[in-house]
Write an enzyme that holds these catalytic residues in place. Structure first.
Site, PDB file in Angstrom:
ATOM      1  N   THR A  76       9.320  -1.426  -8.329  1.00 33.40           N
ATOM      2  CA  THR A  76      10.116  -0.492  -7.518  1.00 33.40           C
ATOM      3  C   THR A  76      11.097   0.261  -8.398  1.00 33.40           C
ATOM      4  O   THR A  76      11.178   1.499  -8.354  1.00 33.40           O
ATOM      5  CB  THR A  76      10.884  -1.256  -6.415  1.00 33.40           C
ATOM      6  OG1 THR A  76       9.939  -1.901  -5.568  1.00 33.40           O
ATOM      7  CG2 THR A  76      11.755  -0.315  -5.595  1.00 33.40           C
ATOM      8  N   SER A  84       4.610  -4.732 -12.487  1.00 28.94           N
ATOM      9  CA  SER A  84       5.483  -5.727 -11.865  1.00 28.94           C
ATOM     10  C   SER A  84       5.082  -7.138 -12.277  1.00 28.94           C
ATOM     11  O   SER A  84       3.896  -7.474 -12.284  1.00 28.94           O
ATOM     12  CB  SER A  84       5.372  -5.588 -10.345  1.00 28.94           C
ATOM     13  OG  SER A  84       6.059  -6.640  -9.699  1.00 28.94           O
ATOM     14  N   CYS A 107       4.426  -6.182  14.812  1.00 25.87           N
ATOM     15  CA  CYS A 107       5.373  -7.279  14.952  1.00 25.87           C
ATOM     16  C   CYS A 107       5.605  -8.013  13.644  1.00 25.87           C
ATOM     17  O   CYS A 107       6.602  -8.699  13.495  1.00 25.87           O
ATOM     18  CB  CYS A 107       4.880  -8.273  16.003  1.00 25.87           C
ATOM     19  SG  CYS A 107       3.406  -9.153  15.518  1.00 25.87           S
TER      20      CYS A 107
HETATM   21  C1  LIG Z   1       4.334  -4.597  -5.214  1.00 26.00           C
HETATM   22  C2  LIG Z   1       4.229  -3.166  -5.505  1.00 26.00           C
HETATM   23  C3  LIG Z   1       5.348  -2.405  -5.879  1.00 26.00           C
HETATM   24  C4  LIG Z   1       6.733  -2.999  -5.920  1.00 26.00           C
HETATM   25  O1  LIG Z   1       6.859  -3.917  -6.960  1.00 26.00           O
HETATM   26  P1  LIG Z   1       8.155  -4.864  -7.062  1.00 26.00           P
HETATM   27  O2  LIG Z   1       8.043  -5.434  -8.427  1.00 26.00           O
HETATM   28  O3  LIG Z   1       8.008  -5.855  -5.984  1.00 26.00           O
HETATM   29  O4  LIG Z   1       9.343  -3.996  -6.904  1.00 26.00           O
HETATM   30  C5  LIG Z   1       5.178  -1.082  -6.163  1.00 26.00           C
HETATM   31  N1  LIG Z   1       3.967  -0.517  -6.096  1.00 26.00           N
HETATM   32  C6  LIG Z   1       2.868  -1.199  -5.743  1.00 26.00           C
HETATM   33  C7  LIG Z   1       1.558  -0.497  -5.707  1.00 26.00           C
HETATM   34  C8  LIG Z   1       2.968  -2.546  -5.436  1.00 26.00           C
HETATM   35  O5  LIG Z   1       1.877  -3.207  -5.067  1.00 26.00           O
END
Ligand SMILES: *Cc1c(COP(=O)(O)O)cnc(C)c1O
Length: 497
Positions: free
Chosen positions: A76, A203, A328
């Site tokens: 992110t 990530s 939900c």
């Molecule tokens: C999980 C994900 C993110 C976010 O990654 P984080 O490390 O959790 O912030 C961004 N882009 C994609 C495509 C993801 O699957």
């Protein structure tokens, strides 16, 4: 009760033992407790050495040089920094961006932030499988375009994008390409040079590393710099200041090293599981595959189910830890925007299930998951209002009454049917397409009205019933559909008698 079968590896992966070990050593080692930026003493320099080793491991996974990788808190942050940082640094060249409607929220919201600041954005709409052709990107480029952001593998469908083709187009036109590779890093081979990628996000927790760490690749020559989002002590060349988290960097580095080593066996493992699951689900009528059947990463199987309501489907899959499109369970009220963009109706987006697989997933997991899925779909369909009611033989002189309200498109569809005899309900049955709360309320209605007359039906207040059953007020609209169906029952009764 056994634990649910974990099939949500696209949301997060467990930390590999090797990674836990490497991080534990780092956290316990007295020699690694210094600040890696403290170059004035040996302890600081020692910490810096292991951080740089980790950086090289991250770079190695994607064919980059170590000095082109900066550590972030995750994908992110890397997406935010890549998009906002690169756009701002190149602002003088133009204020136009190109991205896709199916990107992760981390990309979409970064782009929307820039749009609020006056940047123009072209939002590309992919084909029904989720792919975007390089020619579509080319057609979207303008003289003012500074950045294209397209993800490598979609997190909901697993669709692989032709980033190499898109990269060539961008390079020809002198436009930067950012790729969100959170789903592909460690799962598919990536070479940033071959693919002409200028910025790439990854990530830790998507590749068996820890949560809270990720990395951004920034091509040294082509990007040079991005405007930082944070300001402080100048770490990471001033692009991402703040004391480096030694153990997190080591965890990410070790996870990348391991993922690189296991790239081929890991991929063939998850692809085999995906094919196995699909072979068990594909023959269930009305089970639709979401995403591109050919260009797929292998660790995700996303399906939508016709004629089944999403929340009830998800509730029926309680023994499975899977992602669902039903409102939900997700953070937002919108059913999956990705599936909506690919042309699925809101109902089908809600009745979607994303299975995703990882190193620990076994054939037995898949077999059990398929069994649970097939049984749940079958049982929900047997209660569908689309079928004729399964009423017992009518008592002598009985009359059939029927009342219907709502629709599958509206998410709630209820049919009451039953026999009335001598002014009393002798048998009542509910057929429901709806959420578990709606089902519960309908079951209660059937129970309460057994043996009752017109007065009981007209006097039944579904909102009060909902309150007794603890159904949230937000679902009042669904309870009113039950009321409408009961009113239609009464009208039918009055017509017939
Ligand atoms: C999980 C994900 C993110 C976010 O990654 P984080 O490390 O959790 O912030 C961004 N882009 C994609 C495509 C993801 O699957």
């Amino acid at each position: 009760m056994s634990l649910p079968i974990y099939l949500d590896y696209a949301a997060s992966t467990p930390v590999a033992t090797e990674v836990v070990d490497a991080m534990t050593v780092a956290l316990r080692s007295p020699a690694l407790q210094a600040n890696p930026s403290a170059g004035t003493h040996a302890a600081g320099r020692q910490a810096a050495v292991v951080v740089e080793l980790a950086r090289a491991q991250v770079a190695g996974l994607i064919g980059a040089d170590p000095d082109e990788v900066i550590f972030t808190s995750g994908a992110t942050e890397a997406d935010n920094l890549a998009i906002i940082g690169a756009a701002r640094f190149r602002e003088a060249q133009g204020r136009h961006l190109v991205t896709a409607l199916t990107e992760h929220k981390a990309v979409i919201e970064s782009v929307r932030y820039l749009a609020r600041q006056g940047w123009r954005v072209t939002w590309l709409k992919p084909d029904a499988g989720g792919r975007i052709g390089p020619d579509a990107v080319l057609a979207a480029l303008e003289p003012e375009t500074v950045l294209v952001s397209i993800m490598h593998v979609n997190n909901e469908t697993g669709t692989i994008q032709d980033v190499g083709g898109i990269g060539s187009v961008c390079r020809e036109r002198g436009v930067l390409l950012h790729v969100d590779a959170a789903q592909s890093a460690g799962r598919l081979p990536i070479d940033v040079r071959d693919l002409h990628i200028d910025l790439l996000s990854l990530s830790g927790h998507k590749l068996y590393g820890p949560k809270g760490v990720g990395a951004l690749f920034i091509d040294r020559e082509r990007v040079r710099r991005v405007e930082p989002l944070l300001f402080g002590g100048g770490q990471e060349r001033g692009l991402r200041p703040g004391t480096l988290a030694t153990h997190q960097s080591i965890g990410l580095g070790e996870a990348c090293r391991l993922a690189g080593e296991r790239l081929v066996p890991d991929r063939s493992h998850v692809t085999g599981l995906r094919d196995d699951l699909w072979s068990r689900l594909r023959d269930v009528p009305g089970v639709l595959l979401n995403g591109d059947p050919e260009h797929t990463a292998g660790h995700i199987l996303n399906v939508s189910v016709e004629g089944v309501e999403g929340e009830s489907l998800h509730a029926g899959l309680g023994e499975l830890a899977v992602a669902s499109g039903a409102a939900c369970t997700s953070l937002t009220d919108e059913p999956s925007y990705v599936l909506r963009v690919l042309g699925r109706s809101a109902t089908l987006a809600r009745s979607s299930v994303r299975f995703s697989f990882g190193r620990p997933t076994t054939r037995a997991d898949i077999e059990r998951a398929a069994g649970i899925f097939v049984r749940t779909v079958d049982s929900l369909r047997r209660q569908s209002p689309a079928l004729p009611p399964r009423l017992p033989e009518p008592p002598k002189g009985a009359m059939l009454v029927r009342g219907e309200a709502g629709s599958a498109e509206a998410g709630t569809w209820v049919v009451f049917s039953g026999w009335v005899q001598d002014g009393r309900v002798s048998h009542l049955e509910a057929q429901v397409f709806g959420c578990p709360d709606t089902r519960l309320a309908c079951d209660r209605v059937v129970h309460l009205l057994a043996g009752g007359g017109r007065a009981q039906i007209s006097g039944l207040d579904p909102l009060a019933l909902g309150q007794t059953l603890g159904i949230p007020l937000a679902k009042a609209g669904r309870l009113l559909i039950i009321q409408d169906a009961l009113r239609n029952c009464l009208a039918d009764w009055d017509n017939g008698s």
